[in-house]
Design a protein around this motif. Structure first.
Motif, PDB file in Angstrom:
ATOM      1  N   GLN A  41       0.846  -1.206   0.000  1.00 45.89           N
ATOM      2  CA  GLN A  41       0.000   0.000   0.000  1.00 45.89           C
ATOM      3  C   GLN A  41       0.873   1.244   0.000  1.00 45.89           C
ATOM      4  N   HIS A 126       7.767  -6.786   3.852  1.00 47.09           N
ATOM      5  CA  HIS A 126       7.320  -5.491   4.377  1.00 47.09           C
ATOM      6  C   HIS A 126       6.487  -5.688   5.651  1.00 47.09           C
ATOM      7  N   THR A 130       7.556  -4.853   9.588  1.00 48.22           N
ATOM      8  CA  THR A 130       6.659  -3.974  10.345  1.00 48.22           C
ATOM      9  C   THR A 130       6.216  -4.649  11.642  1.00 48.22           C
ATOM     10  N   GLY A 150      -6.249  -6.604  15.727  1.00 46.24           N
ATOM     11  CA  GLY A 150      -7.410  -6.387  14.865  1.00 46.24           C
ATOM     12  C   GLY A 150      -7.024  -6.550  13.403  1.00 46.24           C
ATOM     13  N   ALA A 153      -6.614 -11.242   9.661  1.00 43.92           N
ATOM     14  CA  ALA A 153      -6.462 -12.016   8.426  1.00 43.92           C
ATOM     15  C   ALA A 153      -5.805 -11.178   7.335  1.00 43.92           C
ATOM     16  N   GLY A 157      -1.793  -8.084   9.764  1.00 40.94           N
ATOM     17  CA  GLY A 157      -2.372  -8.811  10.897  1.00 40.94           C
ATOM     18  C   GLY A 157      -1.941 -10.269  10.936  1.00 40.94           C
ATOM     19  N   SER A 174      -9.176 -10.237  15.828  1.00 41.91           N
ATOM     20  CA  SER A 174     -10.458 -10.025  15.150  1.00 41.91           C
ATOM     21  C   SER A 174     -10.252 -10.206  13.651  1.00 41.91           C
ATOM     22  N   TYR A 194     -14.884  -9.048  13.623  1.00 34.50           N
ATOM     23  CA  TYR A 194     -14.695  -7.592  13.755  1.00 34.50           C
ATOM     24  C   TYR A 194     -15.992  -6.813  13.538  1.00 34.50           C
ATOM     25  N   ASP A 216      -4.765  -2.565  16.388  1.00 34.91           N
ATOM     26  CA  ASP A 216      -5.744  -2.706  15.308  1.00 34.91           C
ATOM     27  C   ASP A 216      -5.022  -2.441  13.989  1.00 34.91           C
ATOM     28  N   SER A 218      -5.927  -2.788  11.036  1.00 35.14           N
ATOM     29  CA  SER A 218      -6.747  -2.254   9.936  1.00 35.14           C
ATOM     30  C   SER A 218      -6.818  -0.728   9.976  1.00 35.14           C
ATOM     31  N   LYS A 220      -9.110   0.860  11.344  1.00 33.31           N
ATOM     32  CA  LYS A 220     -10.519   1.262  11.240  1.00 33.31           C
ATOM     33  C   LYS A 220     -11.201   1.414  12.592  1.00 33.31           C
ATOM     34  N   ALA A 240      -1.875   2.443  11.184  1.00 30.98           N
ATOM     35  CA  ALA A 240      -2.727   2.714  10.022  1.00 30.98           C
ATOM     36  C   ALA A 240      -3.862   3.633  10.435  1.00 30.98           C
ATOM     37  N   VAL A 264       5.894   3.816  11.823  1.00 25.96           N
ATOM     38  CA  VAL A 264       5.900   3.616  10.375  1.00 25.96           C
ATOM     39  C   VAL A 264       7.247   3.028   9.973  1.00 25.96           C
ATOM     40  N   ILE A 265       7.192   1.955   9.207  1.00 26.38           N
ATOM     41  CA  ILE A 265       8.417   1.238   8.817  1.00 26.38           C
ATOM     42  C   ILE A 265       9.342   2.122   7.982  1.00 26.38           C
TER      43      ILE A 265
HETATM   44  N1  LIG Z   1       2.859   1.781   9.721  1.00 29.64           N
HETATM   45  C1  LIG Z   1       3.495   0.969   8.895  1.00 29.64           C
HETATM   46  O1  LIG Z   1       4.731   0.874   8.914  1.00 29.64           O
HETATM   47  C2  LIG Z   1       2.695   0.125   7.938  1.00 29.64           C
HETATM   48  C3  LIG Z   1       3.305  -0.928   7.247  1.00 29.64           C
HETATM   49  C4  LIG Z   1       2.525  -1.685   6.395  1.00 29.64           C
HETATM   50  C5  LIG Z   1       1.170  -1.376   6.207  1.00 29.64           C
HETATM   51  N2  LIG Z   1       0.642  -0.322   6.885  1.00 29.64           N
HETATM   52  C6  LIG Z   1      -0.789   0.019   6.754  1.00 29.64           C
HETATM   53  O2  LIG Z   1      -1.525  -0.960   7.476  1.00 29.64           O
HETATM   54  C7  LIG Z   1      -2.847  -1.012   6.943  1.00 29.64           C
HETATM   55  C8  LIG Z   1      -3.223  -2.471   6.751  1.00 29.64           C
HETATM   56  O3  LIG Z   1      -2.428  -3.025   5.720  1.00 29.64           O
HETATM   57  P1  LIG Z   1      -2.672  -4.511   5.247  1.00 29.64           P
HETATM   58  O4  LIG Z   1      -1.798  -4.696   4.070  1.00 29.64           O
HETATM   59  O5  LIG Z   1      -2.580  -5.456   6.377  1.00 29.64           O
HETATM   60  O6  LIG Z   1      -4.194  -4.415   4.765  1.00 29.64           O
HETATM   61  P2  LIG Z   1      -5.206  -5.592   4.521  1.00 29.64           P
HETATM   62  O7  LIG Z   1      -4.495  -6.815   4.054  1.00 29.64           O
HETATM   63  O8  LIG Z   1      -6.332  -5.030   3.726  1.00 29.64           O
HETATM   64  O9  LIG Z   1      -5.734  -5.956   5.993  1.00 29.64           O
HETATM   65  C9  LIG Z   1      -6.697  -5.238   6.676  1.00 29.64           C
HETATM   66  C10 LIG Z   1      -7.546  -6.247   7.414  1.00 29.64           C
HETATM   67  O10 LIG Z   1      -8.445  -5.540   8.252  1.00 29.64           O
HETATM   68  C11 LIG Z   1      -9.719  -6.139   8.143  1.00 29.64           C
HETATM   69  N3  LIG Z   1     -10.747  -5.171   8.497  1.00 29.64           N
HETATM   70  C12 LIG Z   1     -11.575  -4.458   7.690  1.00 29.64           C
HETATM   71  N4  LIG Z   1     -12.374  -3.688   8.437  1.00 29.64           N
HETATM   72  C13 LIG Z   1     -12.050  -3.909   9.726  1.00 29.64           C
HETATM   73  C14 LIG Z   1     -12.511  -3.405  10.955  1.00 29.64           C
HETATM   74  N5  LIG Z   1     -13.496  -2.501  11.017  1.00 29.64           N
HETATM   75  N6  LIG Z   1     -11.932  -3.853  12.090  1.00 29.64           N
HETATM   76  C15 LIG Z   1     -10.935  -4.748  12.051  1.00 29.64           C
HETATM   77  N7  LIG Z   1     -10.460  -5.278  10.909  1.00 29.64           N
HETATM   78  C16 LIG Z   1     -11.016  -4.845   9.769  1.00 29.64           C
HETATM   79  C17 LIG Z   1      -9.778  -6.599   6.717  1.00 29.64           C
HETATM   80  O11 LIG Z   1     -10.741  -7.602   6.592  1.00 29.64           O
HETATM   81  P3  LIG Z   1     -11.587  -7.822   5.229  1.00 29.64           P
HETATM   82  O12 LIG Z   1     -10.645  -8.502   4.279  1.00 29.64           O
HETATM   83  O13 LIG Z   1     -12.712  -8.647   5.668  1.00 29.64           O
HETATM   84  O14 LIG Z   1     -11.972  -6.434   4.740  1.00 29.64           O
HETATM   85  C18 LIG Z   1      -8.370  -7.120   6.491  1.00 29.64           C
HETATM   86  O15 LIG Z   1      -8.254  -8.471   6.878  1.00 29.64           O
HETATM   87  C19 LIG Z   1      -2.827  -0.194   5.652  1.00 29.64           C
HETATM   88  O16 LIG Z   1      -3.396   1.065   5.922  1.00 29.64           O
HETATM   89  C20 LIG Z   1      -1.334  -0.035   5.347  1.00 29.64           C
HETATM   90  O17 LIG Z   1      -1.050   1.131   4.623  1.00 29.64           O
HETATM   91  C21 LIG Z   1       1.367   0.424   7.747  1.00 29.64           C
END
Ligand SMILES: NC(=O)c1ccc[n+]([C@@H]2O[C@H](COP(=O)([O-])OP(=O)(O)OC[C@H]3O[C@@H](n4cnc5c(N)ncnc54)[C@H](OP(=O)(O)O)[C@@H]3O)[C@@H](O)[C@H]2O)c1
Length: 323
Positions: A41, A126, A130, A150, A153, A157, A174, A194, A216, A218, A220, A240, A264-265
């Motif tokens: 992302q 990545h 993280t 949170g 999957a 997470g 969750s 969730y 969490d 996500s 969210k 996030a 943030v990584i």
């Molecule tokens: N800070 C950092 O260094 C760093 C590093 C990497 C990524 N990130 C950020 O982390 C975030 C997640 O990345 P990701 O790649 O893991 O995304 P992802 O694969 O889309 O995972 C998000 C997960 O959250 C679930 N979800 C949706 N709505 C939710 C809710 N209300 N409560 C709890 N879970 C919920 C989703 O389920 P469903 O599939 O059912 O929708 C999905 O399993 C992104 O914003 C990304 O930019 C930050």
């Protein structure tokens, strides 16, 4: 060489596969022939200009790679033909990884353990770095503690559950209902829906004194809920989310010694990244890291890779510059 480039911030379909010169490594750099590159992302945020960082022109998109050393500077410590990986290109003026070749500073390059698969490895880099830094450097987790994860999957997470379980934490997670069994298989003791309107109560049932760490992934959820569910001296990890939240109750935050930690990584130091690389390589050489790769695309489809990520496609997208 062919490289997936943009000429300044823009949309996914501004990415063009162009012919540009093979980059020349400096004395402490390594030229890597790229076999696999991930689409994260954050790569879409950098390409779009919403995450501002210096970008050369043209800018090769992408942050992570798995490849083979093609040439190595005399002070790099690497030899031609070694399988390697990197997860910190495409940021802060460094060119990216979505190309047939990439120059990597030796201090950002790690050897790939024997037998590790390039595609699943690049897909895990990545998120695993993280999760490793968020859990160990920032949340300072200890065996026997509890953690709420949170979005368990999701890409972050799922890896966080595996690393937390390995560290001896009790994982309360969750996920959407369909993913419950998969998340349990990754090491979660309790997996909650969730979408459950009583999610907070369910977390409280599983950890009546609060969880030691609340993460969490996500982005969210509400910070106010996390403050209610974390234990005294607990840590809330924020990685996030873009929404403003202004309903946080400050009283429990300071009277219970709760820390809110943003991470943030992209800002991880070379030594932080090396520490995370140690964890990643130990897993790659041993039990591995379970990761869901849903698309493997040739370099010519790098723009589509960005579109898929921006469309919220589940699982990891991998680009194959060697195809
Ligand atoms: N800070 C950092 O260094 C760093 C590093 C990497 C990524 N990130 C950020 O982390 C975030 C997640 O990345 P990701 O790649 O893991 O995304 P992802 O694969 O889309 O995972 C998000 C997960 O959250 C679930 N979800 C949706 N709505 C939710 C809710 N209300 N409560 C709890 N879970 C919920 C989703 O389920 P469903 O599939 O059912 O929708 C999905 O399993 C992104 O914003 C990304 O930019 C930050």
């Amino acid at each position: 060489m062919r490289a997936a480039c943009v000429h300044g911030p823009g949309a996914a379909d501004d990415i063009r596969v162009e012919s540009i010169p093979v980059p020349v490594p400096g004395p402490t750099d390594v030229l890597v022939q790229v076999h696999a590159a991930a689409v994260n992302q954050v790569d879409t945020y950098v390409r779009a200009g919403s995450y501002v960082t210096p970008m050369p022109t043209p800018f090769v998109v992408g942050r992570d790679l798995v490849g083979t050393v093609a040439a190595a500077g005399p002070g790099s410590g690497f030899g031609i033909g070694e399988p390697v990986w990197c997860n910190s290109l495409g940021h802060d003026g460094r060119q990216g990884s979505c190309a047939e070749y990439a120059v990597v500073p030796a201090e950002r390059l790690y050897r790939l353990p024997a037998g590790a698969d390039p595609v699943t490895t690049v897909a895990a880099l990545h998120t695993a770095a993280t999760a490793s830094l968020a859990l160990h450097r920032d949340a300072e987790v200890r065996a026997g503690q509890s953690i709420f994860i949170g979005g368990a999957a999701g890409n972050i997470g799922a890896i966080a559950v595996q690393l937390a379980h390995e560290a001896g934490l009790r994982v309360i997670a969750s996920a959407r209902r369909d993913d419950r069994d998969a998340v349990r298989d990754l090491g979660a003791e309790t997996v909650l829906d969730y979408g459950d309107p009583d999610l907070g109560e369910r977390v409280r049932d599983a950890a009546p004194a609060g969880v030691d760490v609340f993460w969490d992934t996500s982005g969210k959820g509400r910070l106010a809920d996390a403050v209610q569910l974390v234990a005294t001296r607990g840590r809330i990890v924020v990685t996030a989310g873009r929404r403003r939240q202004d309903d946080v109750d400050l009283w429990p935050l300071y009277t219970r010694d709760i820390r809110v930690i943003g991470f943030v990584i992209s800002l991880a130091s070379v030594s932080d990244l090396a520490a995370a690389a140690g964890t990643i390589n130990r897993r790659l050489a041993g039990p591995g890291l379970a990761v869901r790769v849903t698309h493997e695309l040739p370099l010519a489809e790098a723009a589509r890779g960005h579109e898929l990520v921006e469309a919220g496609t589940r699982g990891r997208i991998v680009i194959r510059p060697d195809r």
